[in-house]
Design a protein around this motif. Structure first.
Motif, PDB file in Angstrom:
ATOM      1  N   LEU A   8     -97.050 -14.579 -50.371  1.00 53.85           N
ATOM      2  CA  LEU A   8     -98.100 -15.591 -50.298  1.00 53.85           C
ATOM      3  C   LEU A   8     -97.939 -16.607 -51.421  1.00 53.85           C
ATOM      4  O   LEU A   8     -97.560 -16.247 -52.544  1.00 53.85           O
ATOM      5  CB  LEU A   8     -99.478 -14.933 -50.409  1.00 53.85           C
ATOM      6  N   PRO A   9     -98.238 -17.881 -51.170  1.00 51.54           N
ATOM      7  CA  PRO A   9     -98.056 -18.908 -52.197  1.00 51.54           C
ATOM      8  C   PRO A   9     -99.139 -18.943 -53.266  1.00 51.54           C
ATOM      9  O   PRO A   9     -98.904 -19.453 -54.364  1.00 51.54           O
ATOM     10  CB  PRO A   9     -98.067 -20.208 -51.384  1.00 51.54           C
ATOM     11  N   GLU A  10    -100.313 -18.394 -52.962  1.00 46.67           N
ATOM     12  CA  GLU A  10    -101.425 -18.483 -53.914  1.00 46.67           C
ATOM     13  C   GLU A  10    -101.090 -17.744 -55.214  1.00 46.67           C
ATOM     14  O   GLU A  10    -100.572 -16.633 -55.186  1.00 46.67           O
ATOM     15  CB  GLU A  10    -102.704 -17.906 -53.309  1.00 46.67           C
ATOM     16  N   LEU A  11    -101.451 -18.352 -56.347  1.00 43.88           N
ATOM     17  CA  LEU A  11    -101.218 -17.727 -57.643  1.00 43.88           C
ATOM     18  C   LEU A  11    -102.330 -16.736 -57.960  1.00 43.88           C
ATOM     19  O   LEU A  11    -103.514 -17.043 -57.798  1.00 43.88           O
ATOM     20  CB  LEU A  11    -101.138 -18.789 -58.739  1.00 43.88           C
ATOM     21  N   GLU A  12    -101.935 -15.567 -58.420  1.00 49.16           N
ATOM     22  CA  GLU A  12    -102.907 -14.542 -58.787  1.00 49.16           C
ATOM     23  C   GLU A  12    -103.628 -14.924 -60.085  1.00 49.16           C
ATOM     24  O   GLU A  12    -103.079 -15.648 -60.929  1.00 49.16           O
ATOM     25  CB  GLU A  12    -102.197 -13.191 -58.964  1.00 49.16           C
ATOM     26  N   LYS A  13    -104.834 -14.425 -60.258  1.00 46.47           N
ATOM     27  CA  LYS A  13    -105.620 -14.704 -61.463  1.00 46.47           C
ATOM     28  C   LYS A  13    -105.195 -13.758 -62.583  1.00 46.47           C
ATOM     29  O   LYS A  13    -104.983 -12.565 -62.365  1.00 46.47           O
ATOM     30  CB  LYS A  13    -107.107 -14.527 -61.176  1.00 46.47           C
ATOM     31  N   PHE A  14    -105.102 -14.314 -63.797  1.00 45.30           N
ATOM     32  CA  PHE A  14    -104.686 -13.512 -64.941  1.00 45.30           C
ATOM     33  C   PHE A  14    -105.598 -12.310 -65.145  1.00 45.30           C
ATOM     34  O   PHE A  14    -105.124 -11.192 -65.402  1.00 45.30           O
ATOM     35  CB  PHE A  14    -104.659 -14.354 -66.219  1.00 45.30           C
ATOM     36  N   GLU A  15    -106.898 -12.518 -65.023  1.00 45.41           N
ATOM     37  CA  GLU A  15    -107.848 -11.428 -65.281  1.00 45.41           C
ATOM     38  C   GLU A  15    -107.610 -10.261 -64.324  1.00 45.41           C
ATOM     39  O   GLU A  15    -107.728  -9.099 -64.725  1.00 45.41           O
ATOM     40  CB  GLU A  15    -109.281 -11.939 -65.135  1.00 45.41           C
ATOM     41  N   ASP A  16    -107.268 -10.570 -63.094  1.00 39.81           N
ATOM     42  CA  ASP A  16    -107.013  -9.510 -62.113  1.00 39.81           C
ATOM     43  C   ASP A  16    -105.741  -8.742 -62.453  1.00 39.81           C
ATOM     44  O   ASP A  16    -105.702  -7.509 -62.381  1.00 39.81           O
ATOM     45  CB  ASP A  16    -106.897 -10.110 -60.705  1.00 39.81           C
ATOM     46  N   ILE A  17    -104.700  -9.458 -62.817  1.00 39.24           N
ATOM     47  CA  ILE A  17    -103.428  -8.802 -63.160  1.00 39.24           C
ATOM     48  C   ILE A  17    -103.589  -7.957 -64.420  1.00 39.24           C
ATOM     49  O   ILE A  17    -103.146  -6.804 -64.474  1.00 39.24           O
ATOM     50  CB  ILE A  17    -102.312  -9.846 -63.362  1.00 39.24           C
ATOM     51  N   GLU A  18    -104.240  -8.506 -65.429  1.00 41.77           N
ATOM     52  CA  GLU A  18    -104.441  -7.766 -66.673  1.00 41.77           C
ATOM     53  C   GLU A  18    -105.234  -6.489 -66.419  1.00 41.77           C
ATOM     54  O   GLU A  18    -104.898  -5.407 -66.948  1.00 41.77           O
ATOM     55  CB  GLU A  18    -105.168  -8.641 -67.694  1.00 41.77           C
ATOM     56  N   ALA A  66     -93.174 -21.276 -59.201  1.00 43.67           N
ATOM     57  CA  ALA A  66     -94.485 -21.202 -59.856  1.00 43.67           C
ATOM     58  C   ALA A  66     -94.883 -19.745 -60.074  1.00 43.67           C
ATOM     59  O   ALA A  66     -95.479 -19.400 -61.106  1.00 43.67           O
ATOM     60  CB  ALA A  66     -95.540 -21.937 -59.019  1.00 43.67           C
ATOM     61  N   LYS A  67     -94.559 -18.887 -59.117  1.00 39.41           N
ATOM     62  CA  LYS A  67     -94.838 -17.453 -59.265  1.00 39.41           C
ATOM     63  C   LYS A  67     -94.035 -16.876 -60.431  1.00 39.41           C
ATOM     64  O   LYS A  67     -94.551 -16.079 -61.232  1.00 39.41           O
ATOM     65  CB  LYS A  67     -94.484 -16.717 -57.975  1.00 39.41           C
ATOM     66  N   ILE A  68     -92.769 -17.257 -60.529  1.00 37.93           N
ATOM     67  CA  ILE A  68     -91.904 -16.748 -61.596  1.00 37.93           C
ATOM     68  C   ILE A  68     -92.440 -17.166 -62.965  1.00 37.93           C
ATOM     69  O   ILE A  68     -92.513 -16.359 -63.902  1.00 37.93           O
ATOM     70  CB  ILE A  68     -90.456 -17.255 -61.402  1.00 37.93           C
ATOM     71  N   ARG A  69     -92.811 -18.422 -63.093  1.00 38.29           N
ATOM     72  CA  ARG A  69     -93.356 -18.906 -64.370  1.00 38.29           C
ATOM     73  C   ARG A  69     -94.673 -18.215 -64.694  1.00 38.29           C
ATOM     74  O   ARG A  69     -94.945 -17.878 -65.858  1.00 38.29           O
ATOM     75  CB  ARG A  69     -93.543 -20.427 -64.323  1.00 38.29           C
ATOM     76  N   MET A  70     -95.494 -17.988 -63.687  1.00 41.91           N
ATOM     77  CA  MET A  70     -96.777 -17.323 -63.893  1.00 41.91           C
ATOM     78  C   MET A  70     -96.575 -15.903 -64.405  1.00 41.91           C
ATOM     79  O   MET A  70     -97.278 -15.456 -65.331  1.00 41.91           O
ATOM     80  CB  MET A  70     -97.564 -17.294 -62.581  1.00 41.91           C
ATOM     81  N   ILE A  71     -95.629 -15.178 -63.822  1.00 37.73           N
ATOM     82  CA  ILE A  71     -95.369 -13.797 -64.238  1.00 37.73           C
ATOM     83  C   ILE A  71     -94.953 -13.763 -65.701  1.00 37.73           C
ATOM     84  O   ILE A  71     -95.406 -12.902 -66.471  1.00 37.73           O
ATOM     85  CB  ILE A  71     -94.307 -13.156 -63.328  1.00 37.73           C
ATOM     86  N   LYS A  72     -94.088 -14.675 -66.101  1.00 42.11           N
ATOM     87  CA  LYS A  72     -93.667 -14.749 -67.508  1.00 42.11           C
ATOM     88  C   LYS A  72     -94.869 -15.013 -68.410  1.00 42.11           C
ATOM     89  O   LYS A  72     -95.061 -14.326 -69.427  1.00 42.11           O
ATOM     90  CB  LYS A  72     -92.628 -15.860 -67.692  1.00 42.11           C
ATOM     91  N   GLU A  73     -95.692 -15.968 -68.038  1.00 42.04           N
ATOM     92  CA  GLU A  73     -96.879 -16.307 -68.843  1.00 42.04           C
ATOM     93  C   GLU A  73     -97.815 -15.108 -68.963  1.00 42.04           C
ATOM     94  O   GLU A  73     -98.287 -14.791 -70.060  1.00 42.04           O
ATOM     95  CB  GLU A  73     -97.607 -17.477 -68.196  1.00 42.04           C
ATOM     96  N   TYR A  74     -98.074 -14.444 -67.857  1.00 42.42           N
ATOM     97  CA  TYR A  74     -98.996 -13.320 -67.879  1.00 42.42           C
ATOM     98  C   TYR A  74     -98.437 -12.145 -68.671  1.00 42.42           C
ATOM     99  O   TYR A  74     -99.162 -11.499 -69.445  1.00 42.42           O
ATOM    100  CB  TYR A  74     -99.310 -12.868 -66.435  1.00 42.42           C
ATOM    101  N   ALA A  75     -97.149 -11.877 -68.496  1.00 42.57           N
ATOM    102  CA  ALA A  75     -96.548 -10.755 -69.221  1.00 42.57           C
ATOM    103  C   ALA A  75     -96.571 -10.984 -70.724  1.00 42.57           C
ATOM    104  O   ALA A  75     -96.844 -10.058 -71.505  1.00 42.57           O
ATOM    105  CB  ALA A  75     -95.107 -10.548 -68.746  1.00 42.57           C
ATOM    106  N   GLU A  76     -96.326 -12.207 -71.142  1.00 44.70           N
ATOM    107  CA  GLU A  76     -96.347 -12.514 -72.578  1.00 44.70           C
ATOM    108  C   GLU A  76     -97.751 -12.371 -73.169  1.00 44.70           C
ATOM    109  O   GLU A  76     -97.896 -11.972 -74.330  1.00 44.70           O
ATOM    110  CB  GLU A  76     -95.798 -13.911 -72.812  1.00 44.70           C
ATOM    111  N   LYS A  77     -98.754 -12.629 -72.349  1.00 44.47           N
ATOM    112  CA  LYS A  77    -100.125 -12.433 -72.807  1.00 44.47           C
ATOM    113  C   LYS A  77    -100.492 -10.941 -72.885  1.00 44.47           C
ATOM    114  O   LYS A  77    -101.160 -10.492 -73.813  1.00 44.47           O
ATOM    115  CB  LYS A  77    -101.113 -13.141 -71.870  1.00 44.47           C
ATOM    116  N   ILE A  78    -100.045 -10.186 -71.898  1.00 46.71           N
ATOM    117  CA  ILE A  78    -100.421  -8.772 -71.806  1.00 46.71           C
ATOM    118  C   ILE A  78     -99.686  -7.911 -72.820  1.00 46.71           C
ATOM    119  O   ILE A  78    -100.277  -7.009 -73.426  1.00 46.71           O
ATOM    120  CB  ILE A  78    -100.173  -8.250 -70.367  1.00 46.71           C
ATOM    121  N   TRP A  79     -98.396  -8.202 -73.037  1.00 47.54           N
ATOM    122  CA  TRP A  79     -97.608  -7.385 -73.963  1.00 47.54           C
ATOM    123  C   TRP A  79     -97.327  -8.083 -75.293  1.00 47.54           C
ATOM    124  O   TRP A  79     -96.518  -7.657 -76.061  1.00 47.54           O
ATOM    125  CB  TRP A  79     -96.282  -6.972 -73.294  1.00 47.54           C
TER     126      TRP A  79
END
Length: 370
Positions: free
Chosen positions: A308-318, A357-370
Motif C-alpha cells: 500500500l502507498p500510504e505512509l504508516e504513522k510513527f506512533e503506531d510503528i513505535e 518514500a517508504k524506504i526513507r520513512m523506515i530509516k527515519e523511524y528506525a533512527e528515532k526508535i533505536w
C-alpha cells in the motif's frame, strides 16, 4: 550461530523493487525475439546500477539488485538448479486474493545440485556496482523446492532416486551448501532465504486441506528446519544468512493468513538462521507472543506495508516495536517492509516514488526508535 554483526540493519529491506519501464520493455522485446540475450543483460546491468545508486541515496546500508533479472522471486533460481525443470501450468499453485500470476511451476527430474548457477554471476555484478556498500543476495529457501514440487503438487510421484524422501531433503541441503560456498567465494556476506512455506503452515485452512491429503505439516516443518540447518553448516563465521517469511505478495495481494503460533517453536526455536524477516504489517500475521521462542536471532519486524502507498504513522510503528520488545529484547529488533515491492516482475500497486518514500520513512523511524 554467528554473533550479531550489525546485519540485518536496524532499517532494512526484503530485496525486490518495482521494475522500471526500461526493464519491462526489454523483457517484452526479448520474448518477441527483437532483442538478444546480450542486449537484455546490458539493459539490466544499466538499470541495476541505477537502482543501487537510488538505494544508497535513500539511505539503505545494504543494496540488492531489486531482482530485476527475474520474472518470479523463486522459480528463476530454482529452475536453474541441476535436476529441476520449468514446466507449464494451467493455474498457479496457490490462489491469491485477487490478481493471479502467470502460471508456471517446476518439477524434480534428476539428482538435485547447484552446479554452475548463473545467479553467482548476477551477484558478482551487483557487488561490482555496490562499491563499499554491503551487497545483499536474495534466493528462495531450500523449503521452497520441496514445497512446490512435493507438497503443493497434488499428483507428486518421486523419481527413483528420491523414493526415500530423506534422500531428497539431504540433496537439497547439500545443493544449498554449495550455493552458500559459491556466493561466499565471490564476496557475498549477506544472504537471504525467502520462504512462503511457513506462511502456509500458519494458515489453519491450508493445514486442514493438506491434512485431508494425508500430509502432516508438523513432520514436514521439522524436516524443513533440519534441511535448512544442514545447509547452514556450510556458512562461514563472517557471513550472515537471514530468512524472510511471507504470506504471499503479488500485485498487492496475498494467499495465506494466520499467526506464527503453529510454527514458532520448531522454527524460531530450532532454526540456526542469523535473523528472521517477519511479516507483521496486518492482523493476518497475528500477535507478537510467538516471538518468545526466538533465541539469539535478530528479528526484522515487517511493520510497514510494501503493498500500500500510504505512509504508516510513527506512533503506531513505535508502539508495535515496544510491544514486540515484551518478547524479544529491543536490541534484537529491526524494521523493514513486510515484503519486497515486486515479488514478481509485475510489482505491487504503488509508484516508484511511493516505494522510495517508504524506504526513507523506515530509516527515519528506525533512527528515532533505536
Amino acid at each position: 550461530m554467528s554473533k550479531y554483526t550489525g546485519i540485518p540493519f536496524r532499517h532494512d529491506v526484503v530485496g525486490s523493487f518495482l521494475r522500471p519501464q526500461a526493464i519491462h520493455d526489454a523483457r517484452r522485446a526479448f520474448e518477441a525475439g527483437t532483442l538478444t540475450a546480450e542486449e537484455l543483460r546490458a539493459i539490466e546491468d544499466r538499470e541495476i546500477k541505477a537502482l543501487v545508486e537510488k538505494e544508497k541515496a535513500n539511505g539503505l546500508q545494504a543494496v540488492t539488485d531489486g531482482e530485476f533479472r527475474r520474472t518470479y522471486w523463486h522459480l528463476d533460481f530454482l529452475e536453474l538448479l541441476q535436476g529441476v525443470e520449468h514446466v507449464k501450468a494451467e493455474a498457479w499453485s496457490v490462489a491469491f486474493k485477487g490478481h493471479q500470476p502467470k502460471a508456471a511451476t517446476i518439477e524434480i527430474t534428476d539428482k538435485i545440485g547447484f552446479g554452475d548457477h548463473p545467479f553467482v554471476k548476477d551477484f558478482e555484478y551487483l557487488k561490482s556496482v555496490a562499491g563499499d556498500t554491503v551487497a545483499k543476495m536474495t534466493i528462495p529457501s531450500p523449503s521452497m523446492l520441496h514445497l512446490i514440487c512435493c507438497v503443493r503438487a497434488e499428483n507428486y510421484t518421486p523419481i527413483e532416486r528420491y523414493a526415500n524422501e530423506d534422500d531428497l531433503y539431504r540433496d537439497i541441503a547439500l545443493a544449498y551448501q554449495e550455493a552458500i560456498k559459491a556466493f561466499y567465494a565471490v564476496g557475498c556476506r549477506y544472504l537471504q532465504l525467502d520462504d512462503t512455506s511457513w506462511g502456509e503452515f500458519c494458515d489453519l485452512e491450508k493445514r486442514k486441506d493438506y491434512a485431508a491429503r494425508g500430509l502432516d505439516l508438523n513432520v514436514i516443518a521439522q524436516k524443513y528446519v533440519d534441511m535448512i540447518n544442514l545447509a547452514l553448516e556450510a556458512k562461514p563465521e563472517d557471513m550472515t544468512i537471514t530468512m524472510h517469511i511471507c504470506r504471499g505478495n503479488f500485485r498487492s495481494t496475498w494467499f495465506s493468513s494466520g499467526g506464527y503460533e503453529t510454527v514458532a517453536e520448531v522454527l524460531f526455536g530450532g532454526c540456526n538462521i542469523d535473523g528472521f524477516f517477519l511479516e507483521y504489517d496486518s492482523d493476518r500475521a497475528g500477535g507478537f507472543k510467538p516471538l518468545a521462542h526466538i533465541k539469539d536471532q535478530q528479528v526484522v519486524l515487517g511493520l510497514v506495508s510494501s503493498k500500500l502507498p500510504e505512509l504508516e504513522k510513527f506512533e503506531d510503528i513505535e508502539a508495535r516495536v515496544n510491544e514486540a520488545a515484551l518478547y524479544v529484547p529491543k536490541e534484537q529488533l529491526c524494521l523493514s517492509p513486510q515484503c519486497g515491492f515486486a515479488s514478481t516482475e509485475e510489482g505491487n500497486l504503488l509508484t516508484e516514488e511511493e516505494q522510495w518514500a517508504k524506504i526513507r520513512m523506515i530509516k527515519e523511524y528506525a533512527e528515532k526508535i533505536w
